[in-house]
Each structure stands twice: as C-alpha cells, then as structure tokens.
Motif scaffolding. Structure first.
Motif, PDB file in Angstrom:
ATOM      1  N   ALA A   1      -1.781  -1.769 -16.439  1.00 37.79           N
ATOM      2  CA  ALA A   1      -1.416  -1.392 -15.070  1.00 37.79           C
ATOM      3  C   ALA A   1      -1.987  -0.011 -14.807  1.00 37.79           C
ATOM      4  O   ALA A   1      -2.095   0.817 -15.720  1.00 37.79           O
ATOM      5  CB  ALA A   1       0.101  -1.390 -14.896  1.00 37.79           C
ATOM      6  N   PHE A   2      -2.342   0.247 -13.556  1.00 38.55           N
ATOM      7  CA  PHE A   2      -3.091   1.458 -13.228  1.00 38.55           C
ATOM      8  C   PHE A   2      -2.626   2.030 -11.893  1.00 38.55           C
ATOM      9  O   PHE A   2      -2.494   1.297 -10.914  1.00 38.55           O
ATOM     10  CB  PHE A   2      -4.582   1.131 -13.171  1.00 38.55           C
ATOM     11  N   CYS A   3      -2.353   3.321 -11.889  1.00 40.10           N
ATOM     12  CA  CYS A   3      -2.090   4.070 -10.656  1.00 40.10           C
ATOM     13  C   CYS A   3      -3.235   5.050 -10.459  1.00 40.10           C
ATOM     14  O   CYS A   3      -3.366   6.028 -11.214  1.00 40.10           O
ATOM     15  CB  CYS A   3      -0.772   4.838 -10.749  1.00 40.10           C
ATOM     16  N   ASP A   4      -4.058   4.776  -9.463  1.00 39.29           N
ATOM     17  CA  ASP A   4      -5.219   5.626  -9.224  1.00 39.29           C
ATOM     18  C   ASP A   4      -4.797   6.944  -8.594  1.00 39.29           C
ATOM     19  O   ASP A   4      -3.702   7.081  -8.033  1.00 39.29           O
ATOM     20  CB  ASP A   4      -6.205   4.899  -8.313  1.00 39.29           C
TER      21      ASP A   4
ATOM     22  N   ARG B   1       4.761  -0.380  -8.187  1.00 37.97           N
ATOM     23  CA  ARG B   1       3.924  -1.554  -8.442  1.00 37.97           C
ATOM     24  C   ARG B   1       3.527  -1.618  -9.914  1.00 37.97           C
ATOM     25  O   ARG B   1       3.561  -2.686 -10.533  1.00 37.97           O
ATOM     26  CB  ARG B   1       2.682  -1.516  -7.566  1.00 37.97           C
ATOM     27  N   ALA B   2       3.133  -0.485 -10.478  1.00 37.31           N
ATOM     28  CA  ALA B   2       2.752  -0.469 -11.884  1.00 37.31           C
ATOM     29  C   ALA B   2       3.923  -0.859 -12.779  1.00 37.31           C
ATOM     30  O   ALA B   2       3.772  -1.635 -13.727  1.00 37.31           O
ATOM     31  CB  ALA B   2       2.215   0.906 -12.264  1.00 37.31           C
TER      32      ALA B   2
ATOM     33  N   PHE C   1      -4.924  -4.558 -13.108  1.00 36.93           N
ATOM     34  CA  PHE C   1      -3.729  -5.398 -13.066  1.00 36.93           C
ATOM     35  C   PHE C   1      -4.036  -6.860 -13.399  1.00 36.93           C
ATOM     36  O   PHE C   1      -3.120  -7.663 -13.519  1.00 36.93           O
ATOM     37  CB  PHE C   1      -3.094  -5.329 -11.673  1.00 36.93           C
ATOM     38  N   GLY C   2      -5.329  -7.205 -13.486  1.00 37.17           N
ATOM     39  CA  GLY C   2      -5.676  -8.593 -13.738  1.00 37.17           C
ATOM     40  C   GLY C   2      -5.500  -9.482 -12.529  1.00 37.17           C
ATOM     41  O   GLY C   2      -5.218 -10.679 -12.653  1.00 37.17           O
ATOM     42  N   TRP C   3      -5.667  -8.904 -11.340  1.00 43.77           N
ATOM     43  CA  TRP C   3      -5.444  -9.647 -10.100  1.00 43.77           C
ATOM     44  C   TRP C   3      -6.755 -10.148  -9.494  1.00 43.77           C
ATOM     45  O   TRP C   3      -6.779 -10.535  -8.331  1.00 43.77           O
ATOM     46  CB  TRP C   3      -4.740  -8.755  -9.078  1.00 43.77           C
TER      47      TRP C   3
END
Length: 1476
Positions: free
Chosen positions: A660-663, A731-732, A1083-1085
């Motif tokens: 998971a990533f928060c830019d 979200r993460a 996220f693999g989306w």
C-alpha cells in the motif's frame, strides 16, 4: 399438359414476340435460373450450416409457440411442393419439359432443408438466419415470376397456377415469420433482427419512439451487441499485436494498422459484398439511361409492346434504385460496426498501455489526446476506407465504358485525371508532416490545459488567472497557425480533386466526334461515374493520411517501454506463508535493495551503489532534507523507478505479497470519501470504522451533511490538504497489505492532529503495529525518529548517511537529528479531552445500504451537462447564431456567394447540354456550345475552391480562436462552487474533444453541407425539367422530409449530446489513472482499473454506436425517396407521351448524382450535428456557468489600495456550495466558516492555526473573494475601510498578494523570466536578484542572461518549486512597491496584505527557515496572514488565531498562549513539543 409456346423448350431467355405478348421468360430459363440453381446452392449451404448448428448448444429458451407456428408453415409449404411434383407428373409437364420435373423435385428437397434449418436456427442461433431469409426472399421473387408465367401459360387449366400461387403466399408468410426472433431484454434488439431488419434498421424503431417522447439517458439506451464490447475487442487486438512485437518491444511500421486489420478482419470484410453490389447497381444506371432514351426515341408502331417494355423499365428502375438503397444500408451498417469496434479496441489498448508505462513516460493528457483527438481522426479517416478500392473499381469500369462509347476520345479525361493524381500525390507528401505538427500542437495545448484545470484554485490565489489565460490562448494561436498551414495545403489538394469532375466533360466533348442526345447523356453518366469517385478519392486521402499518422502516434505510445517490476520473492515454502485462506499476514516481509543504481533517466542517477533494508514487521523512518531523494527511494522500493540495475528483494511469496502506498501528493479521485477509502476492495464494516478512527476522520465526516458519501471533486478540491492526506492514509490502512509506504503523508497536518494520527497509525499501539506490518515512512520532520525501530538518513547529495536504530543515531552525533523522546500521547480508550470521546466515536457515520444510495446519488450530481431537458430534445436554435457570431461577416458573405455560385454553375451545365442537343438546326456552332460549357464548368470549379479556402483558412481560424477564448475565460472566471462540483473530465473534454470537433469536423461539415445543399437544389431543378408532374410532387416530398427530420432530429440530437457527455467519465478515468498510476499499481488495482475502463468505454460506445446507426437509417430513408423519384421519372417517361427526351436524360443523369449528393448531405449533416453539439456545449457553458462578479462590484479602486492592510470581518459564514437562505426547499450546506469575526491591525503579523479541516484555508479564500460570504452578512468584510464586496475579484487578487500551498507554473514553453514575472513588470536583473535571495540561482539561472532560457518545472524538486513560487511572490511585492513609489514619490506607504496558505508544509526545517526569513524581510510593512501548522514559524508573529469548525475559538500572543496548557494553542504547542 404441354406449353402452348414452342420457345418454352429453349433456354431463351425471352419468349418469342408471338408468345405471351413477347414480354416473358421461357419456362426452361425460369426452371434453370430461377429454380434449379438457387435450390442447388441453398441445399449445399444448408448442409454446411446444419453441420455447424448441430455442434452448438441451445441459446434460446421459451417461445415454443412461435417455433410451432413456423413448423406448421414449413410443413404446409413442403406439402404444396410435393403436390406440385405429383400434379405436374400426372399432367405430363415433366416429360414435355424435363427441366420442370427436376426443378420441382429440387424445390421439394429444399423445403425439407428449410424445415430442418427452421428448428435448429430457432433454438441455436441468437438472431434469424441470414441464409434462410435470403433464400426465401430471392426465391419468392423468382417464384412470383414463375407464378405469372404459369397463369399465362396454363391459365385454361389453373390447377398448377393455383398451387404455385398458394406456395407463393405461404412462402411470403414464412419469410415474415423467419425474419422475426423473440428478443431478450438483457440483450440488444439488434441481436434479434434478421437480414431485412438490419437493412431497414427496424431495430431502431423503439429508440426513435422513446427519443421522440422522452429525454434519453445512458440508462435508457439498449446494451451493446456482445461483439462490440471493449473487453472482447481488446482481447482480439492484444492477440493480434503479440506476434508482431519483436524482442525489443517496438512494432514495425504500420504494425498497429496490420494488427487491427487482422483482429477485425471479419467485420472489415463484411462490408465488401454490399459495396460490390453498390458498384453493380451504380453502373446499371447509365445502361438504364441509354436504354430508356433509346426506347423513348424508338418507333411506337406497336403500342402494346412499347408499353410492356415501359413496364420493364419501371421494374428495372425499382430494382436498381432500391438496390442502391439496400446495398448502401447494408454497407454502412457493416462499416459503422467496424469503426465502432476499431474505437473500442484502440481505446482499450491505450488504457492498458497507460497502466504499464514507466512513471517518467506518463503525462496527464498524452493518453487523453490519443483516445480523443487521435481516435476521432482515425474514425474520420477510416469512414471511407472501402471507397479507395471501390472508387478505383468504379474508375476502371467507367474508363472502359467510356472507351466503348467514345473510342480513343476517352484518353482525354484520363490524361486530366492522371495530371490531377500526380500533383495531388506530390502535395500529400507534405500534408502528413503538417498534419503531425498540428496534432503535436493539440497535444501540447491539451496537456497544459489539463494541468491548468487541476490547479485552477492555486492559480487564482496567486493572481495568475490572467497570465494563464493569455499563455493558454497563445498555445491555441500556435495550434491554429499549424492548422492553417495544413489546411492551405489541403485546399490546394482538393482543387486538383475537383478539377476532373469539372473539366473532364468539357475536354471529352471537345475531343469526341459529334454525339446525339442518348450518346451525350450516356457519356455524361460515365463521366459522372469516373470523376465523382476521383473527387471523393482525392478528398479522402488527407483524412486517411491523418488516420495513419494518428495510428502511428498510438503505436508509438503502445510501444513505449513498460515499467519493469524487478522483484525477487521468497519461495512458497517460506515460513512467511500463513495458512489462513484469506492471506492475512501475521508478519510483514523485509524489503531490501543491494548496491543499486537508481535514477529517473539513464544518464542521471539519484543513488549510486545504494544498499537499503527495510526491517520486517517494523517501522522504518526515512529522513532527509528537501531534494535528497526520499520520494525516489520510496518509489524504488515499490519498483516504480524506470532506471535501476538491481531487483528489490522481498521475503514473501509472490502470491502473498501486497503493498500500500501514500504518495507525497495524495491520489484522490472524483468520487465519495468512502469510495476513495475502500477503492476496489470489498467492504468490511469493522475495518472501515477502524481506519476512519485511525485517520481521525470522524469529526470531518460528522461535519459534512452527506458524511462519507460526500463527493470530493476532482483531485479532492473540496477537501483541505490535511484531509486529503488523512483520506489517503485511511485508504492505505483499509488495504490488507504487508508492506506500507508513506511518503511525507503527515506534512499537511497540524501538530496535534499529526501526533494523534502518528500514534494511532504508527505508534506502539497503532494499527500497523497490531498488524505486524512492514512500514516505510519518509519525512523531512525528524521529530518522529525516536519511535522508529530502524532509521535511514539521506544526505543532500543522494548519499545514505546513516542506517540503524535511534540509539545508534544518537551515538553518531549527527547534528539536528537527535530529539527528546517524550511519553507518547494517549488516545482512544484513555481519558484525554483532545481525542475522540466515546460519544463521538459511537457517532461515527456508519456506512450502510442507505449510504450506498446516497453515494451513488452524490456522484450522479457531478456536472456532466449544461443543457436543460427541453434543449436536449428540441435543440437550441440560437446555437447557429452563436456560432455565426464567432465568424467574420466578410468571410460569411464570401462563403455564401461562392456556395451559390457552385450550385448554379455546376448544374447549369446539364441544362446547357440540353440546349445543345435540342439545336438540331445548328443555329450556333459546336465551339460556341463547348466554349460556354467550359465557362460554366470553370466558374463552378473556381467557386467551390474559393468557398473551401474561405471556410478553412479564414472562418475556421477565427471561430476556433474565438470559441476557445470564450470557454477559457468562462472556466477561469467561474466561481469556486463550479470548480468543486464539476468533474475535471467534463471540462477537459470541452478543451479536447469539443475543440477538436470545432477545428476539424465543423468547418469540413458546414462547408460540404452548404455546397451539397446548393448542388442538390440545382439538381432538383434539373430533375423537375423532365415533367411538370414531377415538379408538382415536390411539395409532398418536402412534407415527407419535414416529418422524417422531425422524428429523426429529436433522437439524434439527444444521442449526439449523450455521445459527447458519456466520454467525460472516461476522460476523468484516464486523467486519474495517469496521476495516480504509482498508487494504483502499489495497491494492485491495475486490473480493477482496466475493468472500470472497459465499463466506461462501453458506456461511451452506446450513444456513439447508436448515433452512427440512426444517421445511416436517415440515409436509407432518403435513398428510398430518391428511388421513388427515379421510378416516378421512368414511369412518366414510359407511360405518358412525353417528347422531352433530352430533359429526361438530364434528369436521370442528375438522379445518379442526386443519390450520391444525398449520401454526402447526410454524411455532412451528421458530422455537423456532432460538431455543432460541441458548440452547443460551449455555448451552454457560457450561458449556464455564472461568472465571478456581481452588480455591487462598482467603481475604480484607489491605486494604492490596500495601503495599510487593516482587515475587519464581522459574523461571516461561507460554504463551497451556493445556497439561498430564503428557499424553503434547499437544505443548508456544510459551512466551512461559521459566524467568523476577526479584526487585524495594519502591519500586524497573524498566524492562523487549528486542526486539519478547521477552516484555515477557507479564510484565505474568503479574503481573495474565491469563497463568498452567505447572506445576510455579505458586506461585512472591510479592507482599509473599503467593503471587499464592492471591489472586483480580479482587483482583489492583484492587490492582495497571496501564495498557495501547492506551487503553480504557467502553461506552455516559457522562459525563467516569463514564469517568474508573467506581467513583465520587472527587469531581468530584478528577477535574478530574487532567485539569488531564495537560493535558486544556481539551480535555475546562474546568470542574468540565463533568465531567457526555458524553464522545465519537472526538473525541480518539490521544495525548489515552492521556493520558486516564493521568489515570484517576492517579485510581486517589489513590483508593487515600485508602482507605489511612482505614484507618490516616496515609500511611506509600503504596506499591503500578504496571505500565506501552508507554504512550508512540504519542505524541511532548513528551507522553512529560509522562507520565513525572506518573508519577514521582504514584507516587513505588510499585514501578513499566514496559515501554518508548524508552530515554530509562528512564535515570532504578533498574534495567533486558533480556528475550530470554521470559528475563531482563541486568539492572543503566541508565546503567552504557548505557556498556558489550558489554552487551545497551548495544547497544540504541547503536542508539537512532544516531538521536539
């Protein structure tokens, strides 16, 4: 019984003149051609079809009664055929004429195959059988001829004629039954119609009925045919592309075009048979003309024979002209399906490629331009693809027929054609280059406009709206210049395309020997068939070249190197694997890179030989100054860096690794808050409450009227910076991952909220610690370092200065990185008044099915259209006047004059030829007639070329610039409420798709339509000369056309608007994907995003496909009207004693052109519909979107205002949505400011503090008049004693200097000085001085002369961009001081107002100190209002104002409040102090 005609035993085909009136076929001919051959072919094909159907499963259930009805009819038909065989045998017909018995026996056998096919086709085919319907229809026509012969030959013993007539009737009923199919509600009605329903477009009838009575919506449209669905098309195109991709990844030249043709070969070739049939029917017309004129000139001694032959001509006219209509309908049906499939496959491929691109190759609008502008050019270019071979065949046939008619004289027109072709091909070599330049200019403009739209709020804060408008409009000017270069070449090319059509008849008649009436008009018919296709061919070549250029651009995009995700995973046997089927990880993996070289380009590296390890199930904090490479390292560990020579090692199996990533810039798309949090994951109520609680979003959601169903706008424009970051954090956390990366995700939060979120997410009892996740947290803030198990410190030059734990960092003695570790703050579950209470916790908005509906309704409220229901159905009659007003009056006059000239001169040639052929007494010489004929043709040619030149080079440029400027001014002048409620995809589509239509399609459509209408009026006059009865029928014809257009326009107009509007969500999806690609992949989306693109693409395909089909329906109807007119002309010529042979010939030749002209009128009318729809949307944008401003914005403002900087705000409330408090129906909106009162003295330095979402930034917007106070206190804001409401918004933003949180740059390729000083008020030396002041001279412009160099904002780090914006702000202040000095000769009034909105949120402490020093030094005399959550920056300010929920809850001297722990600011300071 024997036939009374001896000739019936012969093949014939016609009987002797003494038999059956001499107007019939022989029975032997009918038996062989009308019965034996069709039956044999049908039986052979039926066997193959039955074998195919026997292997398929049943696809239809129910409808047994319908099948039984058809079986009954088929059985009856077989029984009658058997009776005919028996009766004929007993009467002896089969022995007298052997072919009769064989034909009847085969007919009986064929009826048995009809029975078998009826059963299998009904059960195992989705639509009625084309083969069965075709056979029944053709055999029905043949049987009708045979039945007539039977009655004429055996009328005295009518048994066989009666049986044949009965069989004919049953076959007719059977044909009707076989053409029907019970439609399924979940499928398109198109899938259940047969051949005749397709040819006549009967499946569109329900759509026309619905469109006439109701307002159409996307939901009311029928679903797409399964074969047109984008997922299916993409799969086929991907399969075709794969073998053509070499090892290097690049396609060969025209590789995409070849793969496209290969994947859609079937649909592409389906258009060939009807197009060949159309060629045949077209070339039957000159034979009909020749034969009919010969018949009219023949001896009428035998009246009965002459009349009977006339019936034959009427039948031939019916067959030929209705054949043209049907073959044209089938041709365009098949070809429009191919074009729709092409769009679906290409757009899907573009999106798929977008999701695989390297981050450096992703541009917000590159893919958008390809899927809109380029796809539209491909559609136009492929529209007449089959005309290239079809027209070539027609030209060859016309040349051969001319040779037969004229002998060697046919060489003259061919030479004319050859010269024109040669010159046209030379010009086309240059057209492709200019076309490509034009498209590149379009892409540049769309890219910059898209970036501008995404930062429109920041641009207005910075008072850059006017410079941005000018620079964006200049991009449009550059684009129009490139377009004009192409258009001038295009018109020159068209001149040689029209030359053969105008000059070939003149040259032919001048070189040919003397011709009579029939020869002249027959030759003219051949010349029409020769020159018409050539003119069309020349006109379409530039469009085909443009399509190939666009295909090349798409191919280049598809061939870009994909992002390489170099990862080394653990084996599946690793102990990391959890036996839980839900793959919930008990331990996070370790992530590492070893001796890696990392960079964004091949030549420039950020890290050399970097070795980094993120410890498993622990918190690793990555710290370093601005520009040190923190974001680069985060993306490298996520394998989002394009150039790295080492794989990322992951201690987890590939099937269980999730990240998971928060830019740094939160990825927020235009949907509800809840949708942004859960993404594509399934909803889990407990988990959702947990992450909302951890991100401290409860209060924010409770303050919103829709809670988590609130739509956040494009880029989250309705949320504050801190709220966006917390939504991204939620979200993460909601994502069940083992590896979390947070890139400076707390920079936009105030100290109290930052501490609370840090503890709840990363703390010892935080969510991620409870999950044992591996966490990498990048920050420039060193205060959280004591909480980390592992620490990575980066130096300023991309060097990893330290790796280890915090005690080791303390022992290392690194300056500025050691902080006091204080006790962690308590949170949920403990008694602390700064945290969420149990009552607040329990009142967290609970997502439910009701909220699902609310979210859907909220999303539905996003503006996608600016038109009322009435305008959608009946249209806006003023749109044409609006468009004409954007053109020059001189150009309009010239355009009309030349158009009328073309219509008159071109058609007067027919009349002139009639005068010539009528001059049997030779009153004028042949040279006289040919000379004047040449004059009329030359005048027509000059008129059409000048008409095109006027439209393309003058009108198109003027309107393109005018409409773009108007739309740009509207968007930039729209209030903030419009920006927050309108999806960015909707606005982007106006400047991309709609502007493309205005530039490319509208000039072409309006020019060709006007010319063809003028031509059609002239042709109608020529046709009417054949008979006064025909002219008398014109009012009836006009009435019929009126009714047709009334039904058609209501539906087509709505489909046109739906077509334009349905693309907006697709635009938004492309833009959002490009901006959040790293997040989506982390996220693999990716697959979920691709599936969403398929769904949105299919939704946009529905109105697009249906619009094309209803346009072809109109063409079919008009072709049928032409057929009726042609039959009427032939009937009048053959059944009345008309002596107007020449006028009849002219009329029939004109009818040949008339059908084609109607074809083009429909083409250009439909194109005009689409393109004028774009103008309608642009006009509605200006009409419906209110501009900022009111009647109170009056009089001039003193030049020195604001001279002192006193601010008074009394009891002001504000909202991002418009609201009328007197309306009882409107629900009060969410108030971002409530009863706000604040008084600021001149020169006072005020700091605005408070938690995220408390209204701090809204106060800045209020003072800049971007947020309007709600009634009744709209006049309660005073600046230096002047009511802010009475000053124009532009003046307010020019006079009050402001700097936004996010840095902004002007669009276009601009120099450093132009970006720094858009108004041009300062010298290069002054600009260079401010760069030196903020420390950017070395990285941006070392010397004053470097100020002219182009600035590339993407080359600057986030902190450098913010420093550049600070330099621009300082320059504005210095320019204002210079201006004041000029007015009063002194600097005694050096004051003003400076607004700063979180300007240091994303920079490190060292850069923050530089910024504060510059601000206080340069704006010492200004009133400074600074929004900031870093409390160290505000301690030297005069006063601090603390806000909560839009209200001022506390104000005072910062140091005094900080020392009192009971105050709000004291608590904030204490929270910040726990980091210090």
């Amino acid at each position: 019984m024997a036939s009374p005609c001896l000739s019936d035993a012969n093949f014939g085909p016609a009987v002797s003149s003494s038999c059956r009136g001499g107007f019939d076929f022989t029975i032997t001919f009918e038996n062989i051609v009308f019965s034996l051959i069709p039956s044999c072919l049908f039986v052979a094909l039926a066997i193959a079809r039955l074998w195919y159907l026997a292997r398929r499963n049943s696809v239809v259930s129910g409808g047994s009664w319908f099948l039984l009805t058809k079986l009954g009819l088929t059985t009856a038909y077989s029984a009658i055929n058997f009776t005919i065989v028996v009766a004929s045998s007993r009467l002896g017909n089969d022995t007298e004429l052997p072919t009769t018995g064989i034909a009847q026996a085969l007919s009986f056998v064929a009826s048995g195959f009809i029975l078998a096919l009826t059963v299998l086709e009904d059960r195992r085919s989705q639509r009625p059988s084309f083969m069965l319907s075709s056979y029944l229809f053709l055999s029905l026509l043949f049987d009708a001829v045979q039945a007539r012969t039977q009655w004429l030959a055996y009328g005295l013993d009518p048994l066989l004629p009666k049986l044949h007539t009965a069989a004919l009737g049953i076959k007719l009923v059977l044909l009707v039954a076989e053409s029907q199919k019970l439609a399924r509600r979940d499928r398109s009605p198109e899938e259940s119609v047969g051949l005749f329903g397709i040819a006549a477009y009967t499946w569109l009838n329900p759509l026309f009925a619905s469109g006439y009575r109701n307002v159409l919506s996307l939901g009311s449209l029928t679903p797409l045919d399964r074969h047109v669905e984008s997922k299916h098309l993409h799969s086929k195109l991907a399969s075709a592309l794969q073998p053509r991709l070499p090892h290097g990844g690049n396609l060969a030249k025209f590789g995409l075009a070849k793969a496209l043709a290969r994947s859609l070969l079937g649909p592409l070739l389906l258009s060939v048979p009807p197009r060949l049939a159309l060629v045949g029917f077209r070339f039957c017309q000159p034979f009909l003309v020749q034969s009919l004129l010969g018949h009219m000139s023949s001896n009428r001694m035998v009246e009965a024979t002459w009349v009977n032959n006339g019936y034959g001509f009427i039948g031939a006219a019916v067959f030929i002209y209705f054949g043209v209509a049907v073959s044209t309908a089938l041709y365009w049906y098949c070809h429009e399906r191919f074009i729709c499939m092409t769009r679906g496959g290409l757009v899907a491929a573009i999106y798929q490629s977008l999701t695989q691109l390297r981050t450096v190759d992703v541009h917000d609008s590159a893919a958008v331009t390809l899927m809109s502008t380029d796809i539209e050019r491909i559609r136009i270019g492929l529209l007449n693809l089959h005309e290239f071979w079809g027209s070539s065949v027609e030209v060859a046939l016309a040349s051969w027929l001319l040779y037969r008619q004229l002998g060697v004289a046919f060489v003259a027109p061919l030479v004319t054609v050859l010269v024109s072709v040669t010159i046209a091909f030379i010009l086309n070599k240059y057209a492709a280059v200019r076309q490509k330049l034009w498209m590149e200019r379009i892409q540049t403009r769309v890219a910059e406009t898209s970036n501008m739209l995404s930062s429109i709020k920041q641009l207005k804060i910075s008072s850059l709206a006017q410079p941005v408008e000018e620079s964006t409009q200049q991009l449009r000017v550059d684009e129009m210049e490139a377009a004009s270069k192409f258009r001038r070449l295009y018109v020159s090319n068209m001149a040689f395309g029209f030359a053969p059509m105008a000059l070939c008849p003149v040259i032919t008649f001048a070189t040919a020997p003397a011709l009579d009436t029939a020869e002249i008009f027959t030759s003219l018919a051949y010349l029409v068939l020769l020159a018409g296709p050539l003119g069309e061919l020349f006109g379409e070549i530039p469009y085909l070249l443009a399509a190939l250029t666009s295909l090349g651009r798409i191919q280049e995009f598809l061939s870009k190197k994909p992002q390489s995700h170099g990862r080394l995973f653990a084996s599946p046997s690793s102990s990391f694997v959890d036996s839980d089927l839900e793959l919930k990880q008990h331990y996070g993996p370790s992530i590492s890179i070893d001796n890696a070289k990392v960079g964004w380009t091949e030549t420039t590296t950020v890290f050399d030989h970097a070795s980094v390890q993120v410890q498993p199930s622990s918190l690793t904090i990555l710290a370093g100054p601005v520009g040190s490479g923190k974001s680069t390292l985060c993306k490298a560990l996520l394998t989002e860096i394009p150039f790295t020579d080492t794989a990322v090692n992951i201690s987890a199996p590939v099937d269980q690794f999730r990240s998971a990533f928060c830019d740094q810039t939160p990825y927020i798309y235009n949907s509800s808050i809840r949708d942004n949090i859960i993404g594509s994951s399934p909803f889990d109520k407990a988990r959702y409450r947990e992450v909302v609680d951890a991100a401290l979003l409860q209060k924010d959601l409770l303050a919103l009227s829709r809670g988590d169903s609130t739509v956040v706008g494009s880029g989250g424009i309705t949320l504050s910076g801190g709220q966006k970051q917390r939504v991204a954090i939620a979200r993460a956390l909601y994502h069940d991952a083992g590896f979390y990366v947070f890139d400076d995700s707390l920079s936009g939060l105030d100290a109290d909220t930052e501490l609370e979120v840090f503890n709840r997410v990363f703390g010892a009892d935080g969510v991620l610690r409870r999950r044992n996740a591996t966490v990498l947290f990048a920050t420039h803030n060193v205060r959280h370092l004591p909480s980390a198990e592992h620490i990575l410190i980066l130096g300023s030059t991309g060097i990893i200065s330290y790796q280890g734990d915090y005690p080791g960092l303390v022992d290392s003695g690194m300056q500025g990185l050691v902080v006091n570790q204080l006790p962690k703050k308590r949170f949920v579950g403990q008694q602390d008044k700064n945290v969420i209470s149990e009552e607040e916790h329990s009142s967290t908005p609970q997502p439910s099915s009701t909220q699902d509906s609310a979210a859907a309704a909220a999303v539905a409220e996003i503006n996608t259209s600016f038109l009322s229901d009435k305008d959608r159905m009946t249209g806006d009659s003023t749109v044409y006047r609006y468009y004409l007003s954007s053109l020059g009056s001189l150009s309009i006059f010239a355009f009309i004059l030349f158009g009328i000239g073309w219509g008159f001169f071109y058609n007067f040639g027919y009349i002139w030829l009639r005068f010539w052929t009528k001059d049997t007494e030779k009153t004028h010489s042949r040279a006289h007639y040919i000379g004047l004929y040449a004059v009329w043709q030359a005048c027509g040619l000059v008129s059409i070329i000048l008409c095109y030149w006027t439209s393309y080079t003058m009108m198109a440029k003027i309107s393109g610039l005018s409409l773009h400027k108007s739309a740009l001014r509207t968007v930039l002048g729209a209030p903030l409420s419009f920006t927050t409620s309108t999806d960015i995809g909707v606005i982007t589509s106006l400047f991309s798709q709609d502007m493309t239509l205005v530039d490319n399609e509208l000039p072409v459509a309006i020019t060709n339509l006007a010319l063809d209408v003028c031509n059609a009026l002239g042709l109608a006059a020529v046709i009417a000369t054949s008979s006064p009865y025909l002219a008398a029928s014109y009012p009836v014809l006009v009435g019929a056309l009126y009714l047709i257009q009334k039904v058609y326009l209501r539906t087509s107009r709505q489909l046109r608007l739906l077509d334009l509007e349905a693309k907006s969500p697709l635009y938004t999806h492309f833009i959002d994907t490009a901006r959040g690609l790293a997040t989506i992949r982390a996220f693999g989306w990716t697959q979920h995003s691709i599936d969403s693109s398929f769904r949105l693409l299919d939704e946009s395909q529905k109105p697009n496909y249906l619009l094309a089909m209803v346009q072809r329906w109109l063409l079919f109807v008009l072709q049928c009207i032409v057929a009726v007119i042609a039959v009427f002309v032939v009937t009048l010529a053959t059944q009345t004693r008309s002596e107007t042979t020449g006028f009849t010939g002219a009329s029939l030749v004109a009818l040949m052109t008339f059908g084609e002209i109607l074809n083009f009128i429909i083409r250009w009318w439909t194109q005009l519909e689409t393109s004028i729809g774009a103008v309608t949307r642009l006009k509605s944008l200006g009409d419906k979107v209110p501009l900022e401003g009111s009647r109170d914005e009056a009089g001039p403002v003193p030049d020195e205002w604001p001279a002192y900087g006193r601010v008074e705000i009394r009891n002001v409330s504000a909202s991002y949505t418009d609201w009328d408090p007197e309306s009882t129906n409107e629900k009060p909106p969410h108030m971002v400011l409530q009863d706000l009162s604040l008084s600021i003295a001149p020169g006072e330095k005020i700091a605005i503090c408070g938690r995220s979402g408390s209204g701090k930034s809204s106060l800045v917007l209020l003072l800049l008049r971007m947020l309007e106070p709600l009634p009744p206190n709209t006049n309660n804001i005073l600046v230096d004693g002047v009511g802010l409401h009475s000053i124009a918004r532009g003046d307010v933003r020019d006079r009050i200097i402001a700097m936004p949180q996010d840095p902004v740059f002007l669009p276009g390729k601009l120099s450093v000085k132009q970006q720094l000083d858009p108004s041009g008020a300062c010298t290069e030396a002054e600009c260079h001085a401010v760069l030196q002041l903020v420390g950017l001279s070395n990285s941006v412009a070392r010397l004053e002369s470097d100020m002219k160099d182009m600035l590339h904002p993407e080359s600057l780090s986030g902190g450098q961009k913010q420093l550049f914006n600070l330099a621009r702000t300082v320059l504005r202040g210095r320019a204002r001081s210079k201006k004041k000095t000029r007015y009063d000769g002194s600097e005694k009034m050096g004051g003003g107002i400076l607004l700063l909105d979180e300007v240091s949120a994303s920079v490190d402490e060292q850069t923050e100190r530089i910024m504060l020093r510059v601000i206080l030094q340069e704006f010492a005399k200004y009133t400074i209002i600074m929004v900031n959550h870093r409390l160290e920056m505000v301690m030297d300010f005069d006063r601090v104002v603390v806000m909560e929920r839009g209200r001022v809850v506390e104000e005072g001297e910062p140091k005094m409040l900080a020392g009192d722990g009971a105050t709000h600011f004291g608590q904030l300071w204490a929270a910040a102090g726990q980091h210090a």
